[in-house]
Design an enzyme around this catalytic site. Structure first.
Site, short mmCIF file in Angstrom:
data_model
loop_
_atom_site.label_atom_id
_atom_site.label_comp_id
_atom_site.label_asym_id
_atom_site.label_seq_id
_atom_site.Cartn_x
_atom_site.Cartn_y
_atom_site.Cartn_z
N ASP A 22 -0.29 -0.64 -12.74
CA ASP A 22 -1.04 -1.78 -12.25
C ASP A 22 -1.25 -2.73 -13.42
O ASP A 22 -1.37 -2.29 -14.57
CB ASP A 22 -2.39 -1.39 -11.64
CG ASP A 22 -2.88 -2.45 -10.67
OD1 ASP A 22 -2.48 -2.41 -9.50
OD2 ASP A 22 -3.64 -3.34 -11.10
N CYS B 109 0.20 -5.97 3.04
CA CYS B 109 -0.83 -6.04 4.07
C CYS B 109 -0.90 -7.48 4.59
O CYS B 109 -1.93 -8.13 4.54
CB CYS B 109 -2.18 -5.55 3.56
SG CYS B 109 -2.76 -6.35 2.06
#
Length: 432
Positions: free
Chosen positions: A273, A371
């Site tokens: 990340d 998403c």
């Protein structure tokens, strides 16, 4: 009400509601979040009503207070407070915030109550007032989903169900539903779509969930629970990942999908990340679940900074996106995004796909996820990638791949007319 007015104004100025709530006094945070969610779901109509009732825009602090009060007075099935309470508290708040405007606030709100039906009808003649989304967002949805756009917009304003993922290493969903029932929490098993998913009748604090601290269960939307099975399980001619398979979770935070991968299989997992602070959250999740992975703060596009040259058996790319599929959980998203954001995010997604594809073994699989309900971040993105890469083949998995819309007829329902799943897109790509 003052905290909520500040939060709504901050969102209008481009700040994330999550960041704003983090600065809110702890004892006021739950109430401020609940009221802010309510207001942001009705913000388009409330802003249109304020413009009707007070055509000359008042100072920002008064405008945000008025808008919050109008949203709380908006006709809904279960209003959060009585009309008198809202007006009284709004005027009291105005006396603290802008004393000279207290009479003005009182007059506007009382006029709204007298003319409520006509003002609401007029506000809803504008698309933003009817659907409570920015006009550009509505138009993009209408282009992408000409038959479903209105239903998607309405679904975005529903309260989402609370879904759990039972740790398959500790138990199964039916047994956990029985444990919940013993503590007075009503829930049901979702079923075939996500066999470890449990949907609660109403949300509860995680501290009320039996076994949560011990890693027996996690909070995760049912649509998000499709990612890990796509990566590790057998599909069509693809066998399951072997024990010890080398897997990359390219955009791992906050770690729900990372943990789910490790619950389903024994893997050598590398989690990346860009934000070191968000990786702390991933590690906390893994610690609670007693799972291990190698975590590294790096931009997945810069392979020279993090990759050791060993090819991966599988890659999960849960790419940064508009979050247009999870608006009901994050009602500020629609007001924070700008029209140009979608193209910028799509460019980042394409760069991630291009950078990671060379790190995948021949015969390996890559799961691309967002998403988002916008096709530019989903099917269009994958179609363009397949045009560029003749060594990539898509695998279609019924109920998993493609665009999953947050609609009640697009999967099991949480209740009357409410979908269990958020809006997601998944593609499963195999390297020839």
């Amino acid at each position: 009400m003052l905290q909520t007015a500040d939060a709504v104004q901050a969102v209008r100025e481009g700040q994330s509601l999550t960041a704003v709530l983090a600065r809110c006094p702890q004892e006021l945070r739950p109430g401020t979040q609940a009221l802010s969610f309510h207001v942001l779901r009705l913000l388009g109509g409330a802003q249109a009503a304020r413009a009707q009732l007070a055509p000359k825009t008042p100072p920002p602090k008064v405008d945000s207070l008025l808008t919050v009060a109008l949203a709380l007075l908006w006709p809904v099935a279960t209003p959060p407070y009585g009309d008198h309470t809202v007006v009284d508290q709004a005027v009291s708040a105005a006396r603290k915030r802008a004393p000279a405007s207290a009479g003005f606030v009182n007059a506007v709100l009382r006029r709204f109550l007298r003319e409520r039906e006509a003002v609401v009808q007029a506000a809803q003649r504008e698309l933003q007032g009817e659907f409570n989304h920015p006009p550009w967002w509505i138009e993009r949805l209408r282009q992408d989903w000409p038959d479903q756009w209105q239903a998607v917009l309405r679904a975005n304003n529903e309260h989402p169900p609370m879904s759990l993922r039972v740790n398959v290493r500790n138990g199964d969903a039916p047994a956990y539903v029985q444990r919940l029932a013993a503590t007075g929490i009503a829930a049901r098993v979702l079923g075939a779509l996500a066999p470890q998913a449990v949907v609660l009748e109403r949300a509860v604090p995680v501290t009320a969930l039996p076994g949560f601290a011990e890693g027996e269960v996690s909070v995760q939307d049912a649509a998000a629970q499709l990612a890990a099975p796509l990566v590790v399980q057998a599909w069509q001619d693809l066998g399951p990942l072997a024990a010890g398979a080398r897997v990359l979770d390219a955009c791992a935070a906050p770690g729900g999908k990372t943990a789910h991968l490790l619950e389903l299989a024994d893997l050598e997992l590398q989690a990346l990340d860009t934000d070191p602070q968000r990786l702390v959250r991933v590690q906390e999740n893994l610690d609670r679940l007693r799972q291990r992975a190698s975590l590294k703060a790096a931009d997945a596009r810069d392979t020279a900074a993090w990759w050791d040259g060993r090819l991966f058996d599988a890659i999960l790319l849960d790419a940064p996106c508009s979050a247009s599929g999870i608006v009901r959980r994050h009602p500020d998203v629609r007001w924070l995004r700008r029209p140009g954001d979608i193209a910028q995010l799509a460019a980042i997604q394409a760069e991630l796909l291009e950078a990671l594809w060379p790190t995948l073994k021949p015969g390996g699989r890559l799961v691309y996820a967002t998403c988002s309900v916008f096709k530019a971040e989903g099917q269009d993105q994958v179609d363009a990638f397949l045009q560029r890469h003749s060594d990539a083949s898509p695998v279609q998995v019924q109920g998993f791949t493609g665009h999953l819309l947050p609609l009640a007829d697009n999967g099991p329902q949480a209740g009357a007319g409410v979908s269990v799943v958020d809006g997601f897109f998944y593609a499963l790509l195999v390297k020839n």
